[in-house]
Design a protein around this motif. Structure first.
Motif, PDB file in Angstrom:
ATOM      1  N   ALA A 136       0.788  -1.346   0.124  1.00 29.56           N
ATOM      2  CA  ALA A 136      -0.070  -0.040   0.106  1.00 29.56           C
ATOM      3  C   ALA A 136       0.844   1.198  -0.175  1.00 29.56           C
ATOM      4  N   GLN A 137       1.987   1.198   0.520  1.00 31.04           N
ATOM      5  CA  GLN A 137       2.996   2.381   0.466  1.00 31.04           C
ATOM      6  C   GLN A 137       4.024   2.308  -0.519  1.00 31.04           C
ATOM      7  N   ALA A 138       4.018   1.195  -1.433  1.00 28.34           N
ATOM      8  CA  ALA A 138       5.128   1.124  -2.403  1.00 28.34           C
ATOM      9  C   ALA A 138       4.855   2.050  -3.516  1.00 28.34           C
ATOM     10  N   LEU A 139       5.885   2.699  -3.964  1.00 28.43           N
ATOM     11  CA  LEU A 139       5.624   3.614  -5.069  1.00 28.43           C
ATOM     12  C   LEU A 139       5.830   2.763  -6.561  1.00 28.43           C
ATOM     13  N   THR A 140       5.272   3.207  -7.588  1.00 29.01           N
ATOM     14  CA  THR A 140       5.733   2.580  -8.987  1.00 29.01           C
ATOM     15  C   THR A 140       7.006   3.252  -9.193  1.00 29.01           C
ATOM     16  N   PHE A 141       7.500   2.798 -10.308  1.00 26.76           N
ATOM     17  CA  PHE A 141       8.884   3.350 -10.897  1.00 26.76           C
ATOM     18  C   PHE A 141       8.448   4.903 -11.456  1.00 26.76           C
ATOM     19  N   ASN A 142       7.317   4.932 -11.885  1.00 21.50           N
ATOM     20  CA  ASN A 142       7.005   6.483 -12.435  1.00 21.50           C
ATOM     21  C   ASN A 142       7.079   7.482 -11.315  1.00 21.50           C
ATOM     22  N   GLN A 143       6.256   6.686 -10.427  1.00 13.43           N
ATOM     23  CA  GLN A 143       6.031   7.735  -9.073  1.00 13.43           C
ATOM     24  C   GLN A 143       7.517   7.870  -8.461  1.00 13.43           C
ATOM     25  N   TYR A 144       8.226   6.909  -8.119  1.00 13.41           N
ATOM     26  CA  TYR A 144       9.517   7.086  -7.526  1.00 13.41           C
ATOM     27  C   TYR A 144      10.446   8.220  -8.428  1.00 13.41           C
ATOM     28  N   ASN A 145      10.287   8.098  -9.645  1.00 12.16           N
ATOM     29  CA  ASN A 145      11.166   9.046 -10.456  1.00 12.16           C
ATOM     30  C   ASN A 145      10.601  10.494 -10.321  1.00 12.16           C
ATOM     31  N   GLN A 146       9.474  10.590 -10.300  1.00 10.64           N
ATOM     32  CA  GLN A 146       9.100  12.075  -9.883  1.00 10.64           C
ATOM     33  C   GLN A 146       9.331  12.572  -8.753  1.00 10.64           C
ATOM     34  N   LEU A 147       9.369  11.508  -7.712  1.00 13.20           N
ATOM     35  CA  LEU A 147       9.816  11.967  -6.235  1.00 13.20           C
ATOM     36  C   LEU A 147      11.413  12.440  -6.185  1.00 13.20           C
ATOM     37  N   VAL A 148      12.170  11.603  -6.640  1.00  4.68           N
ATOM     38  CA  VAL A 148      13.517  11.801  -6.942  1.00  4.68           C
ATOM     39  C   VAL A 148      13.725  13.305  -7.536  1.00  4.68           C
ATOM     40  N   GLU A 149      12.931  13.523  -8.623  1.00  7.19           N
ATOM     41  CA  GLU A 149      13.107  14.598  -9.248  1.00  7.19           C
ATOM     42  C   GLU A 149      12.953  15.824  -8.355  1.00  7.19           C
ATOM     43  N   GLU A 150      11.752  15.710  -7.763  1.00  8.79           N
ATOM     44  CA  GLU A 150      11.086  16.864  -6.975  1.00  8.79           C
ATOM     45  C   GLU A 150      12.032  17.158  -5.811  1.00  8.79           C
ATOM     46  N   VAL A 151      12.482  16.023  -5.113  1.00  8.26           N
ATOM     47  CA  VAL A 151      13.287  16.302  -4.039  1.00  8.26           C
ATOM     48  C   VAL A 151      14.478  16.923  -4.146  1.00  8.26           C
ATOM     49  N   ARG A 152      15.008  16.473  -5.279  1.00 14.81           N
ATOM     50  CA  ARG A 152      16.435  17.054  -5.950  1.00 14.81           C
ATOM     51  C   ARG A 152      16.210  18.368  -5.902  1.00 14.81           C
ATOM     52  N   ALA A 153      15.351  18.832  -6.506  1.00 13.46           N
ATOM     53  CA  ALA A 153      14.988  20.429  -6.928  1.00 13.46           C
ATOM     54  C   ALA A 153      14.993  21.038  -5.540  1.00 13.46           C
ATOM     55  N   ILE A 154      14.182  20.199  -4.482  1.00  8.98           N
ATOM     56  CA  ILE A 154      14.007  21.120  -3.359  1.00  8.98           C
ATOM     57  C   ILE A 154      15.418  21.187  -2.624  1.00  8.98           C
ATOM     58  N   HIS A 155      16.185  20.219  -2.700  1.00  6.63           N
ATOM     59  CA  HIS A 155      17.594  20.130  -1.938  1.00  6.63           C
ATOM     60  C   HIS A 155      18.355  21.075  -2.361  1.00  6.63           C
ATOM     61  N   ASP A 156      18.339  21.419  -3.800  1.00  8.15           N
ATOM     62  CA  ASP A 156      19.003  22.385  -4.528  1.00  8.15           C
ATOM     63  C   ASP A 156      18.848  23.724  -3.923  1.00  8.15           C
ATOM     64  N   VAL A 157      17.526  24.018  -3.560  1.00  3.71           N
ATOM     65  CA  VAL A 157      17.092  25.297  -3.230  1.00  3.71           C
ATOM     66  C   VAL A 157      17.476  25.553  -1.494  1.00  3.71           C
ATOM     67  N   ILE A 158      17.499  24.521  -0.940  1.00  2.45           N
ATOM     68  CA  ILE A 158      17.537  25.057   0.734  1.00  2.45           C
ATOM     69  C   ILE A 158      19.009  24.613   0.863  1.00  2.45           C
ATOM     70  N   VAL A 159      19.730  23.972   0.154  1.00  6.95           N
ATOM     71  CA  VAL A 159      21.213  23.896   0.682  1.00  6.95           C
ATOM     72  C   VAL A 159      22.044  25.072   0.879  1.00  6.95           C
ATOM     73  N   PRO A 160      21.825  25.988  -0.269  1.00  4.87           N
ATOM     74  CA  PRO A 160      22.336  27.474  -0.115  1.00  4.87           C
ATOM     75  C   PRO A 160      21.645  28.434   1.099  1.00  4.87           C
ATOM     76  N   VAL A 161      20.623  28.053   1.340  1.00  3.55           N
ATOM     77  CA  VAL A 161      19.770  28.804   2.365  1.00  3.55           C
ATOM     78  C   VAL A 161      19.947  28.476   3.616  1.00  3.55           C
ATOM     79  N   GLY A 162      20.727  27.247   3.709  1.00  2.00           N
ATOM     80  CA  GLY A 162      21.608  26.904   5.036  1.00  2.00           C
ATOM     81  C   GLY A 162      20.315  26.189   6.074  1.00  2.00           C
ATOM     82  N   VAL A 163      19.672  25.592   5.285  1.00  2.00           N
ATOM     83  CA  VAL A 163      18.552  24.829   6.386  1.00  2.00           C
ATOM     84  C   VAL A 163      19.270  23.529   6.963  1.00  2.00           C
ATOM     85  N   MET A 164      20.173  23.097   5.970  1.00  2.00           N
ATOM     86  CA  MET A 164      20.710  21.790   6.512  1.00  2.00           C
ATOM     87  C   MET A 164      21.822  21.834   7.645  1.00  2.00           C
TER      88      MET A 164
END
Ligand code: PEP
Ligand code: MN
Length: 339
Positions: A311-339
């Motif tokens: 019930a919680q497993a992602l399909t490949f398409n959903q997973y690929n979309q997740l990876v793309e989105e979280v990478r974009a967020i990570h790129d934005v917040i690293v320079p802001v210094g949240v990490m």
């Protein structure tokens, strides 16, 4: 107690202090940092006599630690720990992605998912060979057979293997076939297992217990570190609350809360944290936005046929979309210094 060495302290001076700590019947934990080395002391029942160390060559100061944990804290190591496994790391500048099925089910299943994980650019493959199931009649995992498949995945796809050890003999098997020992939520306070993992040369992924406070979770990490294994990654995977719209309540406030106390990397598991396919991506995005060092995600080639946690497993398409989105967020917040 914590001994902070001077910036110019020599290795010999550090060794001399470690020798005295051992003679006193305690254990010294040297933590080299970019500025200075600090030495944590464990194994003492009462207070350690600070005057014994204060005037020794190379010592800058001796600090009493009032918190219940000593080794996980920023007092001992002000810089973040980066856990390195070959060319992959958790806690550095890159967002770490650990992905794979809940459980190994067959060679074909593992290879098909591993290929998708590798293609996404993730460096870590997850998959349980020994599963901690609520019911004794549910699929318990493929056992050592599954571990052998994991070793093949590592060989063929070059992914680092993260897999759960349910007990001490399980740690032996992870050491033989895997790269990182996962200690599950149900075992967070299995103290003999924590100690065994603390004596391993492999890094440990320590999931937060089903109803563990932050302090209990950090003390579980402390058990591992007290045995000499400093490569611990914390994983927030949701806790039990009265909420019924999710499998668990993903406590994202735990990420900045851990960050304020500890140098250990911390990742988020939105799969177990929600239990629902449609919530995994939104909570993964949120986890990265609050500063997680990585994510652990369940993905399956046929979620509807999964033997565990479909019930919680992602399909490949959903997973690929997740990876793309979280990478974009990570790129934005690293320079802001949240990490
Ligand atoms: C898992 O990762 O498959 C798992 C059993 O997780 P947890 O220990 O967080 O329930
Ligand atoms: Mn699972």
């Amino acid at each position: 107690m914590l001994i902070v060495m001077k910036v110019e302290a020599t290795n010999d001076e550090i060794e001399t202090i470690l020798g005295i700590i051992t003679e006193l019947g305690y254990r010294g934990h040297p933590m080299p940092g970019s500025q200075r080395t600090a030495i944590g002391i464990t194994g003492n029942q009462g207070a350690v006599d600070a005057s014994r160390f204060e005037n020794m060559p190379g010592v800058a100061e001796v600090v009493r630690v009032s918190k219940p944990y000593k080794l996980v804290t920023l007092d001992l190591r002000p810089e973040k720990t980066i856990v390195k496994i070959g060319d992959a790391e958790i806690g550095g500048d890159q967002l770490a992605i650990i992905a794979g099925p809940c459980a190994l089910e067959s060679r074909e299943q593992a290879f098909s998912i591993a290929e998708a994980v590798q293609r996404s650019g993730a460096k870590f493959f997850r998959g349980g060979a020994f599963k901690p199931r609520t019911s004794p009649y549910a699929f318990q995992g493929m056992g050592e057979e599954g571990m052998k498949i994991l070793a093949e995945v590592r060989e063929i796809y070059g992914l680092k293997i993260v897999t759960e050890a349910l007990d001490e003999s399980g740690v032996d098997l992870v050491e033989r076939y895997g790269d990182m020992i996962q200690l599950g939520a149900r075992n967070m306070q299995n103290f003999s297992l924590l100690k065994r993992a603390g004596r391993s040369h492999l890094p440990v992924l320590l999931k937060r217990g089903l109803a563990a406070t932050l302090e209990e979770w950090l003390l579980a990490a402390e058990y591992i570190m007290a045995e000499g294994n400093y490569n611990v990654v914390l994983c927030e995977r949701g806790i039990r609350t009265f909420a019924q719209h999710t499998r668990n309540t993903l406590d994202l406030a735990a990420i900045p809360a851990v960050r304020r106390i500890s140098h250990l990397p911390v990742i988020v598991d939105p799969s177990h944290g929600t239990g629902k396919n449609y919530m995994v991506n939104p909570l993964a995005r949120a986890g990265v936005a609050v500063g997680a060092d990585g994510l652990i995600i369940e993905v399956h080639d046929h979620p509807e046929r999964a033997l565990c946690d479909g019930a919680q497993a992602l399909t490949f398409n959903q997973y690929n979309q997740l990876v793309e989105e979280v990478r974009a967020i990570h790129d934005v917040i690293v320079p802001v210094g949240v990490m």
